[in-house]
Design a protein around this motif. Structure first.
Motif, PDB file in Angstrom:
ATOM      1  N   LEU A 226       0.864  -1.242   0.115  1.00  0.00           N
ATOM      2  CA  LEU A 226       0.134   0.006  -0.092  1.00  0.00           C
ATOM      3  C   LEU A 226       0.766   1.469  -0.072  1.00  0.00           C
ATOM      4  CD1 LEU A 226      -2.670  -0.986   2.498  1.00  0.00           C
ATOM      5  CD2 LEU A 226      -2.704  -1.204   0.179  1.00  0.00           C
ATOM      6  N   ASP A 227       2.126   1.189   0.713  1.00  0.00           N
ATOM      7  CA  ASP A 227       2.708   2.475   0.617  1.00  0.00           C
ATOM      8  C   ASP A 227       3.564   2.722  -0.360  1.00  0.00           C
ATOM      9  OD1 ASP A 227       2.517   2.656   3.522  1.00  0.00           O
ATOM     10  OD2 ASP A 227       4.287   1.162   3.858  1.00  0.00           O
TER      11      ASP A 227
ATOM     12  N   GLY B 133      -3.809  -5.343   5.767  1.00  0.00           N
ATOM     13  CA  GLY B 133      -4.634  -4.804   6.996  1.00  0.00           C
ATOM     14  C   GLY B 133      -6.061  -4.157   6.410  1.00  0.00           C
ATOM     15  N   LEU B 134      -6.629  -4.587   5.255  1.00  0.00           N
ATOM     16  CA  LEU B 134      -7.791  -4.154   4.611  1.00  0.00           C
ATOM     17  C   LEU B 134      -9.017  -5.137   4.784  1.00  0.00           C
ATOM     18  CD1 LEU B 134      -6.331  -3.073   1.098  1.00  0.00           C
ATOM     19  CD2 LEU B 134      -6.655  -1.818   3.220  1.00  0.00           C
ATOM     20  N   ALA B 135      -8.858  -6.490   5.487  1.00  0.00           N
ATOM     21  CA  ALA B 135      -9.920  -7.122   5.579  1.00  0.00           C
ATOM     22  C   ALA B 135     -10.415  -7.292   7.016  1.00  0.00           C
ATOM     23  CB  ALA B 135      -9.637  -8.603   5.214  1.00  0.00           C
ATOM     24  N   GLY B 136     -11.757  -7.617   7.274  1.00  0.00           N
ATOM     25  CA  GLY B 136     -12.229  -7.975   8.413  1.00  0.00           C
ATOM     26  C   GLY B 136     -12.636  -9.496   8.474  1.00  0.00           C
ATOM     27  N   ASP B 137     -13.455  -9.504   9.445  1.00  0.00           N
ATOM     28  CA  ASP B 137     -13.903 -11.100   9.539  1.00  0.00           C
ATOM     29  C   ASP B 137     -14.608 -11.918   8.572  1.00  0.00           C
ATOM     30  OD1 ASP B 137     -12.624 -11.155  12.025  1.00  0.00           O
ATOM     31  OD2 ASP B 137     -14.372 -10.521  13.017  1.00  0.00           O
ATOM     32  N   ASN B 138     -15.268 -10.896   7.600  1.00  0.00           N
ATOM     33  CA  ASN B 138     -16.184 -11.529   6.513  1.00  0.00           C
ATOM     34  C   ASN B 138     -15.822 -10.795   5.360  1.00  0.00           C
ATOM     35  OD1 ASN B 138     -18.175 -13.165   5.570  1.00  0.00           O
ATOM     36  ND2 ASN B 138     -19.745 -11.301   5.791  1.00  0.00           N
ATOM     37  N   GLY B 139     -14.643 -10.358   4.972  1.00  0.00           N
ATOM     38  CA  GLY B 139     -14.443  -9.825   3.560  1.00  0.00           C
ATOM     39  C   GLY B 139     -13.763  -8.628   3.893  1.00  0.00           C
TER      40      GLY B 139
ATOM     41  N   ARG C  72     -15.082   1.790  -1.208  1.00  0.00           N
ATOM     42  CA  ARG C  72     -13.636   2.169  -0.702  1.00  0.00           C
ATOM     43  C   ARG C  72     -13.269   1.567   0.356  1.00  0.00           C
ATOM     44  NH1 ARG C  72     -15.112   8.540  -0.911  1.00  0.00           N
ATOM     45  NH2 ARG C  72     -16.421   7.749   0.737  1.00  0.00           N
ATOM     46  N   THR C  73     -12.005   1.130   0.259  1.00  0.00           N
ATOM     47  CA  THR C  73     -11.583   0.736   1.524  1.00  0.00           C
ATOM     48  C   THR C  73     -10.674   1.848   2.166  1.00  0.00           C
ATOM     49  OG1 THR C  73      -9.276   0.406   0.788  1.00  0.00           O
ATOM     50  CG2 THR C  73     -10.705  -1.452   0.335  1.00  0.00           C
ATOM     51  N   ILE C  74     -10.192   1.392   3.365  1.00  0.00           N
ATOM     52  CA  ILE C  74      -9.588   2.698   4.271  1.00  0.00           C
ATOM     53  C   ILE C  74      -8.413   3.278   3.638  1.00  0.00           C
ATOM     54  CG2 ILE C  74     -10.449   1.718   6.494  1.00  0.00           C
ATOM     55  CD1 ILE C  74      -7.630   0.319   6.846  1.00  0.00           C
ATOM     56  N   ASP C  75      -7.816   2.627   2.554  1.00  0.00           N
ATOM     57  CA  ASP C  75      -7.000   3.223   1.635  1.00  0.00           C
ATOM     58  C   ASP C  75      -7.434   4.081   0.501  1.00  0.00           C
ATOM     59  OD1 ASP C  75      -4.859   3.042  -0.680  1.00  0.00           O
ATOM     60  OD2 ASP C  75      -3.534   2.391   0.939  1.00  0.00           O
ATOM     61  N   PRO C  76      -7.105   5.063   0.388  1.00  0.00           N
ATOM     62  CA  PRO C  76      -7.573   6.068  -0.731  1.00  0.00           C
ATOM     63  C   PRO C  76      -7.638   5.342  -2.092  1.00  0.00           C
ATOM     64  CG  PRO C  76      -5.779   7.298   0.102  1.00  0.00           C
ATOM     65  CD  PRO C  76      -5.926   5.900   1.128  1.00  0.00           C
TER      66      PRO C  76
END
Length: 395
Positions: free
Chosen positions: A84-85, A241-247, A255-259
């Motif tokens: 991501l960086d 670091g973009l996933a939770g428990d269900n995707g 949009r994910t937390i990364d822009p």
């Protein structure tokens, strides 16, 4: 701007097509782990499995289309790194930079919770799976799981003359999706076609073609097909670091937390403005979320509000469903039509709204159902003597 799409399924293909349709002329790279171009999965458990559809008919576009649209397609190339960086992905020892990245990695089948080395156990998720299964639907086929895939495989196997046993832990197939009002219709359908339904039990072991069940019985099978659901393919996203428990966690606009990163299709855990957070594994959602993600990448700020929908074909029964009841359930289910004749519509109502609707073999009903779902429910909605088309008109 350089767009990279990770995932060679329907969501990824739909995003690519929408980008070009909207006039985006920059670079597009589509990366798929499978060796095939993007294809549609519903025919795999229907026409392809029955031999009624040419396997080539499932592809969204041919090679020439991608060439004409100047899309760099990388097949059989799973992405192994997401940085991501530095805004790049890694595969085959190389890296590809992106300005916008769409994660459309889909889902993978759930596996049995015990080892079964050397046993004839297969899943149905890919084109290769369908082509492997098609000539093997003979003898005694045991299907573990009575969800949509399991029941569609059961129907296909019976239609080509196989003996079929279905094992399901729930007391009724599809109970969690359709509830006790509608789910029994599907159980009776399969029993009428000679399927042996073993309900309220599960498979505990498989040894030399013999499946041991939790209720103490056993089934001798020539082939075991496992259809116990799917899990989102989040390995790449989770490491970043973009996933939770269900995707992959996305907001209302996908949009994910990364822009720079978006997600769509089976892998997207979407914060739906009307339904709350949910992940949908169906054909329509893959198409429409893929398109919406493309629009968001190009600056459209509209949320994705389309209601989930899916369909199934089993024997001579066709069904279409719109909406999402969810864990809260419904306050009431209003059924119109003839359940015994299997020409039925149903509306699920909760807290003064129509949260879901479906039809069985009533093909003119789907348009009014789409218009009703998400809208208010009142006394007219509960009046079974009012036809659905009349409900969408003012009284």
């Amino acid at each position: 701007m350089n767009v990279v799409v990770v995932g060679g399924g329907l969501a990824g293909a739909s995003a690519v097509e929408e980008l070009r349709t909207l006039g985006y002329t920059g670079d597009i790279t589509l990366i798929g782990a499978e060796p095939h171009l993007p294809y549609e999965r519903p025919p795999l458990s229907k026409g392809v499995l029955l031999g009624a559809a040419d396997p080539g008919s499932v592809f969204v576009h041919d090679h020439q289309w991608y060439d004409d649209q100047q899309v760099d397609v990388r097949l059989g190339s799973p992405v192994t790194e997401l940085d991501l960086d530095r805004c790049h992905v890694g595969l085959d020892g190389t890296t590809i930079a992106y300005d916008r990245l769409l994660l459309a990695t889909g889902a993978t089948p759930r596996r049995l919770p015990f080892p079964h080395p050397g046993e004839p156990v297969v899943h149905l998720r890919t084109l290769a799976d369908a082509l492997y299964l098609r000539p093997r639907l003979t003898g005694h086929v045991l299907i573990v799981g009575a969800g949509w895939i399991g029941l569609e495989v059961a129907a296909a196997a019976r239609q080509v003359g196989a003996t079929v046993t279905v094992v399901e832990t729930a007391p009724i197939p599809l109970l969690g999706v359709l509830g006790p009002e509608i789910a029994p219709l599907f159980a009776e359908l399969h029993r009428e076609h000679g399927v042996d339904l073993r309900l309220g039990t599960g498979v505990t072991a498989i040894d030399r073609g013999r499946a041991e069940l939790a209720d103490g019985s056993a089934v001798d099978a020539d082939l075991v097909v496992v259809g116990i659901g799917a899990v989102p393919d989040t390995g790449l996203a989770a490491a970043a670091g973009l996933a939770g428990d269900n995707g992959v966690l996305v907001d209302a606009r996908l949009r994910t937390i990364d822009p720079h990163v978006y997600a769509a299709g089976d892998v997207a855990d979407h914060d739906h403005p009307l339904l709350g957070r949910l992940r949908v594994e169906h054909w329509d959602n893959a198409i429409e979320q893929g398109k919406h993600a493309a629009r968001t990448m190009l600056g459209d700020d509209a949320p994705y509000v389309r209601m989930p929908s899916f369909f199934t074909d089993q024997y001579d029964l066709g069904m279409e469903y719109v909406g999402h009841v969810g864990a809260e359930g419904a306050d009431e289910v209003v059924i119109r039509g003839d359940v015994e004749a299997r020409v039925v519509t149903a509306l699920w109502l909760r807290a003064g709204r129509v949260v879901a609707g479906m039809h069985v073999n009533d093909w003119d009903a789907i348009d009014p159902i789409r218009r009703l779902v998400g809208g208010p429910a009142d006394a007219r909605s509960r009046d079974r003597h009012i036809a659905l088309p009349d409900l969408v008109r003012q009284p």
